[in-house]
Enzyme design. Structure first.
Site, PDB file in Angstrom:
ATOM      1  N   ARG A  21      39.442  46.279-118.145  1.00  0.00           N
ATOM      2  CA  ARG A  21      39.336  45.292-119.244  1.00  0.00           C
ATOM      3  C   ARG A  21      40.716  44.807-119.716  1.00  0.00           C
ATOM      4  O   ARG A  21      40.951  44.615-120.901  1.00  0.00           O
ATOM      5  CB  ARG A  21      38.581  45.866-120.450  1.00  0.00           C
ATOM      6  CG  ARG A  21      37.138  46.217-120.168  1.00  0.00           C
ATOM      7  CD  ARG A  21      36.327  44.958-119.821  1.00  0.00           C
ATOM      8  NE  ARG A  21      34.920  45.247-119.798  1.00  0.00           N
ATOM      9  CZ  ARG A  21      34.268  45.782-118.762  1.00  0.00           C
ATOM     10  NH1 ARG A  21      34.918  46.055-117.643  1.00  0.00           N
ATOM     11  NH2 ARG A  21      32.982  46.001-118.818  1.00  0.00           N
ATOM     12  N   SER A  64      29.875  45.143-125.084  1.00  0.00           N
ATOM     13  CA  SER A  64      30.452  46.444-125.462  1.00  0.00           C
ATOM     14  C   SER A  64      31.508  46.224-126.533  1.00  0.00           C
ATOM     15  O   SER A  64      32.450  45.444-126.324  1.00  0.00           O
ATOM     16  CB  SER A  64      31.128  47.093-124.257  1.00  0.00           C
ATOM     17  OG  SER A  64      30.216  47.257-123.203  1.00  0.00           O
ATOM     18  N   GLU A 115      37.119  46.947-127.529  1.00  0.00           N
ATOM     19  CA  GLU A 115      37.256  46.063-126.377  1.00  0.00           C
ATOM     20  C   GLU A 115      37.319  44.627-126.891  1.00  0.00           C
ATOM     21  O   GLU A 115      37.965  43.756-126.324  1.00  0.00           O
ATOM     22  CB  GLU A 115      36.031  46.238-125.462  1.00  0.00           C
ATOM     23  CG  GLU A 115      36.225  45.671-124.090  1.00  0.00           C
ATOM     24  CD  GLU A 115      34.963  45.114-123.497  1.00  0.00           C
ATOM     25  OE1 GLU A 115      34.847  43.880-123.420  1.00  0.00           O
ATOM     26  OE2 GLU A 115      34.110  45.917-123.107  1.00  0.00           O
TER      27      GLU A 115
HETATM   28  N1  EPU Z   1      24.461  55.734-122.913  1.00  0.00           N
HETATM   29  C1  EPU Z   1      24.091  56.472-124.012  1.00  0.00           C
HETATM   30  N2  EPU Z   1      23.494  55.813-125.045  1.00  0.00           N
HETATM   31  C2  EPU Z   1      23.240  54.488-125.017  1.00  0.00           C
HETATM   32  C3  EPU Z   1      23.620  53.745-123.886  1.00  0.00           C
HETATM   33  C4  EPU Z   1      24.236  54.384-122.837  1.00  0.00           C
HETATM   34  O1  EPU Z   1      24.281  57.691-124.071  1.00  0.00           O
HETATM   35  O2  EPU Z   1      22.729  53.979-126.020  1.00  0.00           O
HETATM   36  C5  EPU Z   1      25.126  56.444-121.794  1.00  0.00           C
HETATM   37  C6  EPU Z   1      24.185  56.690-120.625  1.00  0.00           C
HETATM   38  O3  EPU Z   1      24.412  57.989-120.162  1.00  0.00           O
HETATM   39  C7  EPU Z   1      24.639  55.717-119.574  1.00  0.00           C
HETATM   40  C8  EPU Z   1      26.099  55.564-119.900  1.00  0.00           C
HETATM   41  O4  EPU Z   1      26.193  55.657-121.318  1.00  0.00           O
HETATM   42  O5  EPU Z   1      24.458  56.226-118.293  1.00  0.00           O
HETATM   43  C9  EPU Z   1      26.677  54.226-119.447  1.00  0.00           C
HETATM   44  O6  EPU Z   1      25.910  53.160-119.999  1.00  0.00           O
HETATM   45  P1  EPU Z   1      25.865  51.727-119.303  1.00  0.00           P
HETATM   46  O7  EPU Z   1      25.502  51.868-117.871  1.00  0.00           O
HETATM   47  O8  EPU Z   1      25.049  50.821-120.124  1.00  0.00           O
HETATM   48  O9  EPU Z   1      27.385  51.290-119.299  1.00  0.00           O
HETATM   49  P2  EPU Z   1      28.518  51.286-120.427  1.00  0.00           P
HETATM   50  O10 EPU Z   1      29.562  52.267-120.007  1.00  0.00           O
HETATM   51  O11 EPU Z   1      27.987  51.427-121.801  1.00  0.00           O
HETATM   52  C10 EPU Z   1      29.940  49.507-119.163  1.00  0.00           C
HETATM   53  C11 EPU Z   1      30.614  48.240-119.518  1.00  0.00           C
HETATM   54  C12 EPU Z   1      29.599  47.114-119.634  1.00  0.00           C
HETATM   55  C13 EPU Z   1      28.871  46.965-118.308  1.00  0.00           C
HETATM   56  C14 EPU Z   1      28.214  48.296-117.978  1.00  0.00           C
HETATM   57  C15 EPU Z   1      27.558  48.291-116.629  1.00  0.00           C
HETATM   58  C16 EPU Z   1      32.551  48.915-120.823  1.00  0.00           C
HETATM   59  C17 EPU Z   1      33.185  48.996-122.170  1.00  0.00           C
HETATM   60  N3  EPU Z   1      31.331  48.401-120.777  1.00  0.00           N
HETATM   61  O12 EPU Z   1      29.091  49.829-120.264  1.00  0.00           O
HETATM   62  O13 EPU Z   1      30.281  45.903-119.885  1.00  0.00           O
HETATM   63  O14 EPU Z   1      27.888  45.950-118.380  1.00  0.00           O
HETATM   64  O15 EPU Z   1      29.209  49.350-117.965  1.00  0.00           O
HETATM   65  O16 EPU Z   1      28.524  48.339-115.650  1.00  0.00           O
HETATM   66  O17 EPU Z   1      33.170  49.289-119.833  1.00  0.00           O
HETATM   67  C18 EPU Z   1      31.060  44.560-121.686  1.00  0.00           C
HETATM   68  O18 EPU Z   1      32.198  44.812-121.287  1.00  0.00           O
HETATM   69  O19 EPU Z   1      30.851  43.851-122.695  1.00  0.00           O
HETATM   70  C19 EPU Z   1      29.935  45.157-121.002  1.00  0.00           C
HETATM   71  C20 EPU Z   1      28.685  44.997-121.409  1.00  0.00           C
END
Ligand code: EPU
Length: 351
Positions: free
Chosen positions: A176, A251, A347
């Site tokens: 990012r 995010s 972010e």
């Molecule tokens: N999780 C929780 N609670 C929740 C949601 C998620 O515990 O309410 C845990 C779950 O274990 C899940 C893990 O968090 O497996 C990861 O969640 P998710 O796959 O939704 O990904 P993220 O790490 O929250 C990142 C990016 C997103 C991108 C997704 C998918 C960042 C800051 N965010 O989110 O990007 O869409 O991975 O690759 O790196 C953005 O940058 O705006 C964005 C949406």
């Protein structure tokens, strides 16, 4: 050279507003105003406008506003470029190079690429925002980052209207992050981007349940880029609120990286901890997991809240002020720090 749509508009149709509401210019949709809003129609016009002395020294270039939180009125000038167009500049061997106007919607580019059989960005389907904003924060999702398809970009110097080309090595891409968030912050307006896409795509399916989702939705053992796009859109729709219906900026925080020692201590206490060991050392944790564990999933404070389906998404319940959302983000940071000793870094750009 194949022109896929109008690449350059010759008309000069700059629009300027004084003391204008910016509610529709950012995806949190909080009510704030800007002293001056300038919408430039094309690159030529942008160069001409930016070569003149600035009306305000406080200038900020915005794309789709999908990564901004305005905590107060903007005392300066917001500048947007609204140019449109795709142009295939070369198609050779395994690759196709496509020049895209910065004002194009990112998801429109992904759709166009997938429809033409060009691979590389299907995992980045449905990310809100413009093409010009994609390199600034090196957008990423479902195992793919923008930097993997980046070839070059053209940008206009806000100080004098001159145009410069930037290539991969110069951008310092990271999670990012690019140089446009570092030493070149607020110094350039990106006017077009060249992406390098695959003519014989290989799909990337090793993130979470993407593979299972793409296989079950398509009924194919080996999904193609269309199937991956469909699966990514379906996953995003179940977890991430549509900003047109519920103001948000995706995010809100970055996923933090902690030391292995810190992680081992946490893993003893929390058996359900989710982690991604990093090649460069350290362990990345999902900020969403930390925020949920801290008790904030579905939390509401006035008109600001945490999305009930995804703890990393802060939302505007309708009439939130930017300041209210900011205060909630600070409360979350404070609690996560208190409980886990981990600082969360936004972010989203806070203004
Ligand atoms: N999780 C929780 N609670 C929740 C949601 C998620 O515990 O309410 C845990 C779950 O274990 C899940 C893990 O968090 O497996 C990861 O969640 P998710 O796959 O939704 O990904 P993220 O790490 O929250 C990142 C990016 C997103 C991108 C997704 C998918 C960042 C800051 N965010 O989110 O990007 O869409 O991975 O690759 O790196 C953005 O940058 O705006 C964005 C949406």
């Amino acid at each position: 050279m194949i022109k896929c749509s109008e690449a350059v508009k010759e008309l000069y149709i700059m629009i300027q507003y004084n003391n204008h509401s910016i509610k529709e210019f950012h995806t949190f949709h909080t009510d704030a105003r800007t002293r001056l809003l300038t919408i430039l129609a094309n690159e030529k016009e942008a160069q001409q406008y930016l070569s003149k002395p600035a009306e305000s020294t406080n200038r900020l270039v915005i794309g789709g506003g999908s990564n901004l939180l305005f905590t107060r009125d903007f005392e300066g000038e917001l500048i947007q470029i609204d140019n449109k167009g795709f142009e295939i500049i070369e198609e050779k061997g395994l690759w196709v190079w496509v020049k895209v106007a910065a004002g194009e919607n990112w998801n429109t580019l992904v759709q166009w690429a997938v429809e033409h059989g060009y691979g590389g960005i299907e995992n980045l389907s449905y990310i809100p925002g413009t093409v010009g904003a994609a390199p600034v924060q090196n957008i990423g999702a479902y195992g793919v980052e923008f930097k993997e398809v980046f070839n070059s970009l053209e940008a206009i110097d806000l100080a004098d209207g001159s145009k410069q080309n930037f290539y991969l090595q110069e951008l310092d891409f990271d999670y990012r992050y690019s140089i446009f968030k570092g030493s070149l912050k607020n110094k350039f307006l990106i006017s077009s981007v060249v992406v390098k896409l695959a003519r014989y795509p290989k799909v990337t399916l090793d993130y979470g349940n993407l593979k299972e989702m793409a296989q079950s939705m398509s009924g194919k053992k080996i999904p193609d880029i269309v199937d991956v796009r469909n699966a990514v859109i379906a996953i995003r729709k179940t977890k991430l609120p549509n900003p047109d219906e519920l103001g948000n900026a995706g995010s809100f925080f970055k996923n933090p990286i902690i030391t292995h020692e810190h992680f081992d201590d946490m893993a003893e206490l929390y058996h359900d901890i989710v982690s991604y060991p990093q090649k460069g050392g350290g362990v990345k944790l999902p900020a969403a997991w930390l925020i949920e564990k801290a008790g904030f999933k579905g939390f509401v404070s006035g008109q600001a809240g945490v999305h009930p389906k995804h703890a990393l998404i802060l939302i505007n319940l309708g009439k939130a002020q930017g300041g209210e959302i900011y205060q909630l983000s600070q409360l979350i940071q404070q609690k996560v720090m208190e409980i886990f000793g981990i600082p969360l870094e936004p972010e989203v750009i806070i203004l």
